[in-house]
Design an enzyme around this catalytic site. Structure first.
Site, short mmCIF file in Angstrom:
data_model
loop_
_atom_site.label_atom_id
_atom_site.label_comp_id
_atom_site.label_asym_id
_atom_site.label_seq_id
_atom_site.Cartn_x
_atom_site.Cartn_y
_atom_site.Cartn_z
N THR A 58 0.88 -1.23 -0.05
CA THR A 58 -0.14 0.08 0.17
C THR A 58 0.82 1.29 0.16
O THR A 58 0.49 2.09 -0.94
CB THR A 58 -0.91 -0.06 1.15
N LYS A 86 7.46 10.89 20.22
CA LYS A 86 7.52 12.00 21.47
C LYS A 86 6.24 12.20 22.18
O LYS A 86 6.45 12.85 22.92
CB LYS A 86 8.18 13.33 21.13
C1 NCD Z 1 -3.73 -5.76 4.09
C2 NCD Z 1 -4.00 -4.83 4.98
O1 NCD Z 1 -3.16 -3.97 5.60
O2 NCD Z 1 -5.28 -4.51 5.62
N1 NCD Z 1 -2.77 -5.61 3.16
C3 NCD Z 1 -2.84 -4.72 2.13
O3 NCD Z 1 -2.72 -3.61 2.39
N2 NCD Z 1 -2.67 -5.04 0.88
C4 NCD Z 1 -4.18 -6.96 4.33
C5 NCD Z 1 -3.37 -7.66 5.51
O4 NCD Z 1 -2.47 -6.81 6.36
O5 NCD Z 1 -3.48 -8.66 6.08
#
Ligand code: NCD
Length: 302
Positions: A58, A86
């Site tokens: 992401t 902090k």
């Molecule tokens: C997911 C999330 O962060 O919700 N990952 C992502 O953004 N592709 C899924 C997960 O962490 O399992």
């Protein structure tokens, strides 16, 4: 409906037109991404990427999307390196940066954090995941991937498996899918990790919803597996009981033209052997994060 200047916090309130406009723009961005082009439409614009929780896809794909649009990225990927360590509040961090940026992308362990950020600034905020609540940009890239493969979203049966309680991706994806016609949502999870009841009630207003009592993958056009959210589960025994695995044996029972998806990261939910099956689409899904996020950023800022 235009997303210009809007926040992007949740899939709950989105309508079909909005979703379709993002998917259409994603397609255009995809051809530019495929050619490895760098556009100039975000020249002079800055995005603050504030990640209070770990992320690979992401964070990187939002950053790369902004840069591919010609924009700049500031921020942090580890809150320990920011004034958060902090004792600074999210509110004050937003205030510290708002004069410098045109867009915030925020991932935070608390539900409602992105909404709270959006309330304290006029700069648009994108929710890149707030605790176990929502992850709307993931839902858009999931739909984009489904549409690209199946050529439609209407009429599909989508089975979601795994941690449906804490997994924010299935929450956002479910609401986004429910805006399409004749969609059937199937859910299968350990009893302690079911979809929240209020969400099931909401979704039942818009589409067919079925909770399965066994892992029956045979009816689904899309099988969407998710990671058990270990970091959000207090009892290690509960985590151990929830672990499941999709391997070739399970895949044999899937439709010949079904898709296997996963937002990633995977731990043990999908055996590596499944990667070789042409129905495994999770790496394609991951790749699609960039053009879809280019489309979301462009819709908000252009
Ligand atoms: C997911 C999330 O962060 O919700 N990952 C992502 O953004 N592709 C899924 C997960 O962490 O399992």
């Amino acid at each position: 409906m235009s997303l210009k200047g809007s926040d992007f916090i949740s899939a709950v309130g989105m309508d079909r037109k909005e979703i379709e406009s993002i998917l259409a723009l994603s397609e255009k961005m995809d051809s530019s991404f495929t050619k490895k082009e760098v556009l100039s439409e975000m020249e002079g614009k800055f995005m603050a990427s504030l990640f209070y929780e770990p992320s690979t896809r992401t964070q990187q794909s939002f950053g790369s999307a902004m840069k591919r649009l010609g924009g700049e990225v500031i921020g942090f990927s580890d809150p320990k390196t920011s004034s958060h360590s902090k004792g600074e509040t999210l509110h004050d961090t937003i205030k510290a940066l708002e004069a410098q940026v045109d867009l915030f992308v925020i991932r935070h362990p608390s539900e409602g954090a992105a909404k709270l950020a959006a309330e304290v600034t006029n700069v648009p905020v994108i929710n890149a995941g707030d605790g176990s609540n929502q992850h709307p940009s993931q839902a858009m890239l999931d739909l984009y991937t489904i549409k690209k493969e199946k050529k439609k979203i209407d009429g599909l049966t989508v089975l979601m498996i795994g941690d449906l309680k804490y997994g924010r991706t299935v929450h956002s994806l479910s609401y986004a899918l429910s805006k399409f016609d004749d969609v059937k949502l199937q859910y299968y999870s350990p009893p302690q990790l079911k979809m929240p009841g209020f969400m099931l009630n909401d979704l039942r207003n818009d589409c067919k919803v079925e909770e399965l009592s066994s892992l029956d993958v045979s009816k689904a056009d899309v099988v969407y597996a998710t990671r058990i959210q270990k970091e959000r589960i207090e009892d290690p025994e509960e985590y151990k009981r929830a672990v499941y695995r999709i391997d070739n044996e399970v895949m044999e029972k899937m439709k010949k033209d079904a898709m296997l998806m996963h937002p990633l990261p995977r731990v043990d939910e999908i055996a590596v052997e499944a990667d070789l099956d042409s129905r495994a689409k999770y790496f394609e899904q991951e790749r699609n994060g960039v053009p879809v996020r280019m489309a979301i950023i462009s819709s908000i800022l252009k």
